[in-house]
Scaffold this active site. Sequence first.
Site, PDB file in Angstrom:
ATOM      1  N   GLU A 160       0.795  -1.235   0.000  1.00  0.00           N
ATOM      2  CA  GLU A 160       0.000   0.000   0.000  1.00  0.00           C
ATOM      3  C   GLU A 160       0.825   1.281   0.000  1.00  0.00           C
ATOM      4  O   GLU A 160       0.551   2.197   0.773  1.00  0.00           O
ATOM      5  CB  GLU A 160      -0.970  -0.012   1.199  1.00  0.00           C
ATOM      6  CG  GLU A 160      -1.901  -1.198   1.164  1.00  0.00           C
ATOM      7  CD  GLU A 160      -2.869  -1.261   2.351  1.00  0.00           C
ATOM      8  OE1 GLU A 160      -2.905  -0.311   3.143  1.00  0.00           O
ATOM      9  OE2 GLU A 160      -3.582  -2.276   2.461  1.00  0.00           O
ATOM     10  N   ASN A 202       1.988  -5.127  -3.191  1.00  0.00           N
ATOM     11  CA  ASN A 202       0.573  -5.421  -2.912  1.00  0.00           C
ATOM     12  C   ASN A 202      -0.188  -4.126  -2.627  1.00  0.00           C
ATOM     13  O   ASN A 202       0.292  -3.279  -1.872  1.00  0.00           O
ATOM     14  CB  ASN A 202       0.538  -6.334  -1.668  1.00  0.00           C
ATOM     15  CG  ASN A 202      -0.832  -6.904  -1.370  1.00  0.00           C
ATOM     16  OD1 ASN A 202      -1.475  -7.466  -2.255  1.00  0.00           O
ATOM     17  ND2 ASN A 202      -1.290  -6.771  -0.132  1.00  0.00           N
ATOM     18  N   HIS A 238     -10.569  -5.794  -2.277  1.00  0.00           N
ATOM     19  CA  HIS A 238     -11.646  -5.579  -1.303  1.00  0.00           C
ATOM     20  C   HIS A 238     -12.755  -4.859  -2.082  1.00  0.00           C
ATOM     21  O   HIS A 238     -12.636  -3.669  -2.383  1.00  0.00           O
ATOM     22  CB  HIS A 238     -11.153  -4.721  -0.137  1.00  0.00           C
ATOM     23  CG  HIS A 238     -10.081  -5.389   0.677  1.00  0.00           C
ATOM     24  ND1 HIS A 238     -10.342  -6.509   1.444  1.00  0.00           N
ATOM     25  CD2 HIS A 238      -8.771  -5.112   0.832  1.00  0.00           C
ATOM     26  CE1 HIS A 238      -9.211  -6.886   2.046  1.00  0.00           C
ATOM     27  NE2 HIS A 238      -8.255  -6.067   1.694  1.00  0.00           N
ATOM     28  N   GLU A 265      -6.445 -10.443  -1.293  1.00  0.00           N
ATOM     29  CA  GLU A 265      -7.242 -10.202  -0.077  1.00  0.00           C
ATOM     30  C   GLU A 265      -8.727 -10.132  -0.421  1.00  0.00           C
ATOM     31  O   GLU A 265      -9.469  -9.316   0.126  1.00  0.00           O
ATOM     32  CB  GLU A 265      -6.796  -8.893   0.605  1.00  0.00           C
ATOM     33  CG  GLU A 265      -5.324  -8.867   0.948  1.00  0.00           C
ATOM     34  CD  GLU A 265      -4.872  -7.616   1.711  1.00  0.00           C
ATOM     35  OE1 GLU A 265      -5.732  -6.852   2.209  1.00  0.00           O
ATOM     36  OE2 GLU A 265      -3.657  -7.402   1.808  1.00  0.00           O
ATOM     37  N   ASP A 267     -12.478  -9.979  -0.784  1.00  0.00           N
ATOM     38  CA  ASP A 267     -13.752 -10.041  -0.077  1.00  0.00           C
ATOM     39  C   ASP A 267     -14.706  -9.086  -0.785  1.00  0.00           C
ATOM     40  O   ASP A 267     -14.269  -8.155  -1.463  1.00  0.00           O
ATOM     41  CB  ASP A 267     -13.635  -9.772   1.439  1.00  0.00           C
ATOM     42  CG  ASP A 267     -12.866  -8.518   1.805  1.00  0.00           C
ATOM     43  OD1 ASP A 267     -12.763  -7.594   0.972  1.00  0.00           O
ATOM     44  OD2 ASP A 267     -12.360  -8.446   2.948  1.00  0.00           O
TER      45      ASP A 267
END
Length: 462
Positions: A160, A202, A238, A265, A267
């Site tokens: 990030e 990432n 996400h 990740e 979701d």
Amino acid sequence: MNHRRALRAAVTVAVTGVLAAGMTMALTSTASAGTTLRASAAEKGRYFGAAVATGKLSTSTYVTILNREFNSVVAENEMKWDATEPQQGQFRYTGGDRLVSHAQANGMSVRGHALLWHQQQPGWAQGMSGSALRNAAINHVTQVATHFRGKIHSWDVVNEAFADGGGGGRRDSNLQRTGNDWIEAAFRAARAADPGAKLCYNDYNTDGINAKSTGIYNMVRDFKSRGVPIDCVGFQSHLGTSLAGDYQANLQRFADLGVDVQITELDVMTGGNQATIFGAVTRACMNVSRCTGITVWGVRDCDSWRGSDNALLFDCNGNKKAAYTNVLNALNAGPAIPTTPPPTDPPPTTPPPTDPPPTTPPPGTPDGCSASVSLNSWNGGFVATVKVTAGSAGTNGWNVGVTLASGASVTNTWSATASGSTGTVRFANVDYNGRLGAGQVTEFGFQGTGSGAGITPTCTAS
Ligand code: G3I
């Protein structure tokens, strides 16, 4: 940074494009009939993983699903900087080691998350800046990647580091303020510490071709052109209630730079489109041959950082949701990662040479050993990676000497034992890398403060 707000703002485009692409693939690919996510992904040469909170490894519903459905794990928090180096120079690997053991006992690979990040830094690092922080950060990368060496499939080396919004530039942080080269310094240190792990960058809000993903794309292209060791890019994913139509095209443009891509990740907000979006993301990955795996950020809805979003594949009782079925079907319908076909050419027909083998060593491979160094330097410090090559007689052990510039000193060493830290420093092999066959190569490394200029290693064999 409020991830929740950011991810809600980020997702704008409908699923239609990706869905259409997926339907085409289903017609042309080799269907299979795996009955778990891990079996179906493995059949296609990929992994399917979950983020794990190690505290839940004693909850039976949780572990039953984890072991049945997933062949990759990542620590939700236990390998982050605040967890692994709570006090400067004091490392704690309890949670990470526990997860690695669980993975090894259950045929799972491990993603490492995350070596450097502006969040979840220990208090002592939050208060640091400049070369003190840079040295501490590189030392952290080196120590943690060395501890887990050989056990990690892919490391999120940097997490990030790009800003949200329209600029496509770096996020301001204490790490960024140590100099724009902090990311490449971290990747070089990680490669030196664990040459076998794939090294990933990432980030989130990179779920299509947008300013942020393009900023990252430009960095990866620059790294590849300059030989900075980067192997993969993680797309956190996400997601909200829709999926960008160019989600797959974005993965593909990174893959075309020569890196693997991974969904790291995943979701998805609950609601009408949840199952559809999970399926579409899975199809997009399957359609990109360098998309090597998918990780969902938790096991059951109640395990998720997104709380009432019910963002995962299993409900709180451990039942499979419609999203699960869509993911499984997409894995089964998708193509396998192509494997390199064996050569089809007939074997060469030229007769083998009839000359007797040489009895003297060929010129240029002297007895003893030789050493060469590659340096990753920044203002105030450096990491040196030294390659030791055995001569024609092989080695039972080796010893490498370097003379450091005035004011420079060695602060830590890996894969060798150092004598001294300033002036002329000698590095001896450790147990496992002293015995080399003729021409065989091994590597060790060390980190130093001050200048690494002028380091010329000399090697002596025993
Ligand atoms: O363990 C302590 C507990 O002792 C204490 O009582 C409690 C009080 O707040 O906090 C607990 O720690 C929390 C930790 O999760 C474990 O539950 C932290 O406060 C909380 O901040 C931490 O949140 C994690 C978050 O990263 C931190 O930014 C989430 O679990 C984790 O899912 C989330 O993961 C991130 C990825 O690393 C990077 N990408 C985004 C993703 C979601 O935000």
